[in-house]
Design an enzyme around this catalytic site. Structure first.
Site, PDB file in Angstrom:
ATOM      1  NE  ARG B 327    -122.676  -3.880  17.941  1.00 17.35           N
ATOM      2  CZ  ARG B 327    -123.238  -2.893  17.671  1.00 17.35           C
ATOM      3  NH1 ARG B 327    -124.549  -2.931  17.089  1.00 17.35           N
ATOM      4  NH2 ARG B 327    -123.346  -1.933  18.638  1.00 17.35           N
ATOM      5  CD  GLU B 729    -120.331  -1.695  13.172  1.00 15.12           C
ATOM      6  OE1 GLU B 729    -120.869  -0.927  13.712  1.00 15.12           O
ATOM      7  OE2 GLU B 729    -119.835  -2.674  13.581  1.00 15.12           O
TER       8      GLU B 729
END
Lengths: 493, 779
Positions: B327, B729
């Site tokens: 990620r 997030e």
């Protein structure tokens, strides 16, 4: 005849507890013995505030509620107080104003810090000045960590709930409370025996001196904000504990034109305003000392006695020329505060001897004081370096200087060479300050640790001296400070 | 403090919705404020419950050569002492790779690793007894830093890279080339509720585990693996966590498994609650990175080629590092078009606790690195940092990411940043700050506006599914259960809003219940910001199936067509009739209509082939931007955030109050990561910042007095639950603006030099950078 139980007030009832282990914390009493689990354990070291409860005590005729960290407070220390926990605020009825404001402002997410935050705001609800300011709310919350919300909604809730005069079940019932609490505070010694040891709370200096002379292996506790960690983190086998909180007279503050004398059990909260009156910077150091909870429990005497190498108060008091009075049995002696600190965590204190009081001279008209606390975080942090300066001026020249730092050595320590180098310097000729700025590098050989490197501490010490000189020269702090600008502090008085 | 959150959010077309888009308070709010919300340590313990404490290694690397627990076993209160020898089946608590033992057998991998567990009548006795162990470890020099691991060549997983074109050649042929090494620190989660689990043994070897976990299914599965029993014998239940932030995704398992093992061995309920210091030492953190970068730019500061190597310190085992570092790679571009690009990575093995998921899951590190490069480009070209960013934004035609996915919403990105530029008054403040700095030798102010583009979906495609279980009872009350867990983020209230909306009933009729593997099986962790996207949809699938059966029954009973049946205002309108929802529920039961349904949802469109680095790993992107202004004391490095303006894209919000809470909370948490939160390991591998006394997360006074947060009106183009977007997030990375503003302030000391500042920007790091610009070293 000593009392063999502690007594406190809760939900309108006198509660007596005896036979407990001397090192039982208030949090363990609540959660493990009473199974009242609204109060949370977040860190067990007095830093996160999840365990905050309020203690009500009578001061000058009325009940004042202060927030304390239950995790590092001994059960015995609540003798004579009213205990208020998060369960007590609504107690099945409508929500307390701080509770409903927290819900309406979306002030809780995971909710684990919330009981502690509610209790800090409960105290602010009573004790805060009106109208409550954002700064006052920030100070009230400095000892409450929240990891979810970013605090904005909590601050909003506080401003909302603490906007007016208190009117809740606690304020309505105040007069009766004060009488009941006053009645609890007898002049009896408390002595609770337990297997190998005891929890004792002598009521007079005579009892204390006698008891400590007999049990010089006992641990003296005033606020317990440090000893509490020996218990929760160090798992220290403390069996004999003498709590100073009930000793009559040790909490006395005497303020005359020449000096301020603080008894050993004067809390930081109680000392705050008188110290701030000596100099605004001293008040600012106290504002950033620990947290509201720590200042409510922790004492000036305890902070000195336990000999922290940083101990923000000690460097400031050393720079001011404070003296320390110690007592053992019937003998007392007085020494300059800086002489008390011998080496890392080693103090000039004989077995059975205790810190009795500290005397701080007031500043004279030609004496200028500056103090700076430098830490990773402004609030509730231990200093990387803490510098305090007192310059005695003759006109625009320095006639005398006293400088002390915390965090720069194993003890709070004076900068002797720098002090001498400064004598005779002109405030108006910064170009001549170089030798003094260099001298401070020879006065201290700081260490590397997780708070800061030695190199950082050395640079900061030099820069703080420069700052103190510049500010003394200009009389201004706006261009040299982010927090604690003296112009703002003086305007607020 | 100014909040104009709802002004923008309420823009757009009129919808006839009763609960969705309402700023309802957290369902547990009233319980939170009274101390009545139950966490696992608050559950009234069954009679005879035992308590567990762990014995830990005191060396970071080596071999356990002897272990004498005799004094531990005879200590007061001790009932049992467990070691690897007591494990019935596999000594493996890893999420995937088999490299996390429950207890050390011989190989010691980090300082603080669990070797044994003491089970005693009180927690205090258990903790004291652990100190009586005699443990001998043949120690080796540990790998602590990225450099140590590079020197040894040790990794936890293979290297991985992707890219486009010949980045090296593009950089080499660019008019201007820049390069550097940028270090990014880790972060401790510091959930306020520490790790905790309570295991209660049942019959036939059953065990019921209460765990503070974001991933009940994994706890269930790993308990079964370690005990050697089928998954069906294990139930994991989680009502709420006191914060998670990724720290309880894979790493809640160990405590639950230890408690379950102790319950198996002793036959009694067993609880393990970590002391806060142990929690710091024993649980993984956000990965710290060294990012080695090179960029080639044209005269306007436009990227021609970009190369970055992410050197991630993973700790001793793989844990979730594969996904985390992936990620980071997926966010190496953030919002910027890179014609030629190479993104490489190493997952380095160090003898430290295994780093794990933390809100953003690597994204923040990848993104901060490119934001740092943007500032470097601005310093090199003399252009305003915001103009450099504009010059590099994805635009139509130049909108393919380094991993081949199309950025469809370039207009959202551009529009959002332009709006914030205007509402934050960026240009005028830039001029004002320059004027201030010109006359202020010690105090320097700085300003930065940075964007966020964050990919939404688990990059492990199979995790993008969810289940929900809805029952309507004969009194019209509704039981709601789903696979998502509540860690404070407001998932439960959002999903309840969806179900109440579906049935047209009051929120009070929907009973939110604890997540349990017995009701909804085979769930994914509540992670990747996906909670409401996945579980909201699954719950709607379940509720709408029940509603369809109720509709069919009502239509038939009253002789109307199904399209004449409407659920609203706690009633069901059937042609010209109406009856309370409660009454229809009762009638359905009497007519033998099923009022229970298990719903399932899987995210459409996503495909990702890691081997070829092709496909579409994300269903969509969430966007945001923040403008931060700071002041720095250049004599001490102390600093303060003076003002922050945030504009964030949550699609069309399910609950704007909850979403604002996520944005503000994420921003402040991100600010902590980049400023005061510093993890320090000693040379021996000991974590020196192991408690809130030494590890400093933001407090109330760190939040700017002038804090302006708004939602960007922007319906999700994808068919998500009520066109909302994930919000958990992305806001963390809004705090990049704080870091960039701090570097901007330092830069004013000497605009001809780049600012050598790594993250976190502690006062010390800032002062070191200030001294560097003054041509001096600290000390």
């Amino acid at each position: 005849m000593a009392r063999d139980a502690i007594r406190f007030w809760r939900q309108g009832q006198v509660v007596e507890v005896s036979g407990f282990h001397p090192r039982t914390t208030l949090l363990d009493y609540l959660r493990l013995q009473k199974r009242q689990v609204g109060t949370k354990e977040g860190c067990a070291e007095g830093d996160c505030g999840a365990c905050t409860v309020a203690l009500g005590r009578v001061r000058e005729g009325s009940v004042h509620y202060e927030p304390v960290n239950a995790c590092i407070l001994l059960l015995g220390q609540i003798d004579g107080a009213e205990l208020v926990t998060v369960e007590d605020l609504a107690a099945g009825g409508p929500l307390h104003p701080v509770q409903s404001a927290m819900v309406a402002s979306h002030g809780s997410q995971c909710g684990f810090c919330t009981p502690g935050i509610v209790m800090s705001l409960f105290s602010l609800y009573y004790e805060g000045e009106r109208p409550v300011t954002r700064e006052a709310v920030n100070d009230a919350l400095a000892g409450n960590l929240c990891r979810c919300t970013g605090y904005r909604p909590i601050v909003d809730a506080a401003l909302e709930a603490c906007g007016g005069q208190p009117s809740d079940a606690f304020s309505i019932d105040h007069p009766g409370r004060a009488q009941s609490l006053t009645a609890l505070n007898d002049a009896q010694d408390v002595f609770i025996r337990h297997e190998k040891g005891f929890f004792a709370a002598p009521a007079s200096e005579a009892s204390l001196a006698a008891l400590y002379a007999e049990h010089s292996d006992a641990t003296l506790v005033a606020g317990c904000t440090d000893v509490g960690l020996w218990i929760t983190k160090g798992m220290a086998e403390l069996e004999k504990i003498i709590w100073l909180g009930r000793v009559a007279g040790l909490d006395r503050i005497e303020d005359n034109a020449e000096a301020l004398t603080l008894g050993a059990t004067v809390t930081h909260a109680q000392a705050f305003s008188t110290l701030a009156a000596i100099d605004p910077d001293l008040g600012e150091i106290m504002r950033r000392f620990g947290s509201t909870q720590v200042r409510a429990s922790g004492t000036v005497g305890g902070n000195i006695a336990n000999g922290s190498p940083i101990g923000d108060l000690a460097p400031a008091l050393i720079a001011l020329g404070a003296g320390l009075e110690l007592r053992r049995g019937d003998e007392t002696r007085t020494i300059p505060l800086e002489n008390f600190f011998i080496a890392y965590r080693r103090q000039d204190r004989a077995p059975g001897e205790y810190v009795r009081r500290v005397t701080v001279p007031e500043l004279k008209a030609n004496e200028h004081f500056r103090a700076y606390k430098v830490s990773k975080r402004f609030d509730e942090d231990i200093s990387a370096a803490m510098g305090a300066f007192k310059f005695t001026l003759g006109g625009r020249h320095i006639a005398d200087a006293r400088i002390a730092f915390g965090g720069m050595a194993g003890t709070p320590k004076r900068a002797s060479e720098t002090e001498q180098t400064l004598v005779g310097l002109s405030l108006d000729e910064p170009a001549t300050w170089g030798e003094a700025l260099a001298a401070i590098g020879r006065d201290y050989q700081p260490m590397d640790d997780h708070r800061a490197s030695a190199a950082y501490r050395a640079t900061v010490a030099r820069n703080l001296l420069f700052k103190a000189l510049s500010e003394t020269a200009s009389g201004q702090t706006r261009a040299t400070r982010i927090v604690g600008q003296r112009e703002a502090l003086e305007a607020a008085e | 403090m100014k909040i104009d959150a709802l002004t923008l959010a309420s823009a757009g077309e009129v919808e006839s919705l009763r609960h969705i888009r309402q700023p309802l308070p957290h369902d547990s709010g009233p319980k939170h404020v009274q101390g009545a919300a139950q966490y696992i340590d608050d559950i009234r313990e069954p009679d005879g419950t035992l308590h567990i404490a762990l014995g830990l290694t005191s060396k970071a690397r080596g071999r356990l050569v002897s272990l004498d627990l005799s004094a531990v076993r005879t200590a007061p209160g001790v009932v049992a002492v467990l070691t690897a020898a007591d494990i019935p089946a596999k000594n493996d608590i890893s999420p995937a790779f088999g490299d996390d033992p429950l207890f050390v057998e011989t190989q010691v991998d980090f300082l603080g690793q669990a070797v044994f567990a003491v089970v005693a009548t009180e927690r205090d006795s258990a903790r004291r007894a652990t100190r009586l162990a005699k443990m001998e470890i043949e120690a080796e020099a540990p790998s602590i830093t990225v450099e140590d691991a590079l020197a040894r060549g040790e990794t936890v997983l293979p290297d991985y890279a992707f890219g486009r074109g010949d980045a090296k050649a593009a950089i080499a042929s660019s008019p201007c080339r820049l390069e550097g090494q940028f270090r990014i620190g880790g972060q401790e989660h510091f959930y306020l509720e520490g790790q905790v689990a309570l295991a209660i043994p049942g019959e036939d070897g059953d065990v019921h585990v209460y765990s503070s976990t974001q991933h009940p299914t994994e706890v269930q599965h790993v308990v079964a693996r370690v005990l050697g029993i089928p998954d069906a014998y294990v139930t994991c239940e989680t009502r709420r966590m006191g914060g998670g932030f990724g720290g309880k995704e894979s790493q809640a398992t160990q405590w639950a498994v230890t408690a379950a093992l102790a319950a198996r061995v002793t036959g009694r309920p067993c609880k393990l609650r970590l002391d806060r210091d142990d929690d710091f030492v024993l649980t993984g953190k956000r990965h710290d990175f060294r990012c080695d970068w090179q960029v080639g730019i044209d005269g306007e500061g436009r990227i021609q080629g970009y190369e970055v190597e992410h050197l991630a310190r993973c700790g001793y085992s793989a844990d979730l590092s594969g996904g985390v570092v992936d990620r980071a790679m997926f966010h190496s571009d953030n919002a910027y078009w890179m014609p030629a690009v190479h993104v490489g990575s190493k997952r380095l093995k160090t003898n430290t606790v295994s780093n794990t998921a933390f809100r953003g899951f690597g994204g923040p590190q990848g993104m901060l690195a490119i934001e740092h490069v943007m500032d470097q480009i601005a310093w090199a070209t003399g252009r305003d940092p915001l103009d450099v960013r504009y010059a590099n934004f994805y635009t139509p035609g130049q909108n393919i990411t380094p991993f081949g996915m199309e950025v469809e919403e370039t207009d959202t990105l551009f529009g959002l940043v332009q709006t914030l530029e205007r509402t934050s008054d960026y240009r005028a403040r830039r001029a004002e700050i320059a004027a201030f700095n010109a006359t202020s030798p010690i105090m320097k102010r700085g300003l930065a506006l940075t964007p966020v583009k964050f990919g939404i979906s688990f990059t492990l495609t199979q995790l993008n599914q969810a289940g929900a279980l809805v029952h309507v009872y004969q009194d019209g009350s509704v039981h709601l259960n789903h696979g998502g867990t509540e860690m404070g983020q407001g998932l439960y209230i959002k999903v309840a809003q969806v179900v109440a909306e579906e049935f047209g009933i009051a929120m009070e009729r929907v009973r939110i219940t604890a997540t349990t593997t017995a009701k909804v099986p085979n769930t994914s962790p509540t992670a990747a910001s996906s909670g409401s996207d996945l579980n909201g949809m699954a719950a709607r699938v379940a509720a709408s199936a029940i509603k369809a059966r109720m509709t069919a029954f009502a239509a038939e009973a009253y002789g109307v067509s199904e399209d004449q049946v409407e659920f609203r205002d706690d009633h069901v309108f059937v042609g010209n009739h109406s009856l309370p929802f409660t009454e229809l529920a009762k009638k359905c039961v009497l007519a033998r209509v099923s009022l229970s349904e298990a719903g399932h949802y899987k995210t459409p469109k996503i495909t990702w082939d890691r081997a070829t680095a092709t496909g579409r790993p994300f269903f969509y992107f969430a966007y945001g931007a923040a403008c931060s202004e700071v002041i720095v004391d250049t004599l001490t490095g102390e600093n303060r955030l003076l003002r922050a303006d945030i504009l964030h894209d949550v699609g069309k919000s399910l609950n704007p109050a909850i979403d604002i809470g996520q944005i503000e909370g994420g921003f402040v948490q991100g600010m902590g990561w980049l400023t005061t939160e510093e993890l320090v390991f000693g040379k021996d591998g000991r974590l020196l910042t192991h408690a809130p006394s030494t590890y400093k997360i933001p407090v109330a006074s760190d939040v700017p007095a002038d804090f302006r947060v708004a939602l960007y009106p922007n319906a999700n183009r994808e068919e998500t639950i009520y066109r909302s977007k994930a919000v958990g997030e992305p806001p963390i990375m809004l705090a990049n603006s704080v870091f960039c503003a701090l570097t901007d302030a330092v830069h004013s000391l000497d605009p001809t030099k780049p600012v050598p500042l790594d993250a976190p920007a502690t006062p010390e790091a800032i002062l070191r950078a200030c001294e560097a610009l003054r041509g001096r070293l600290l000390g």
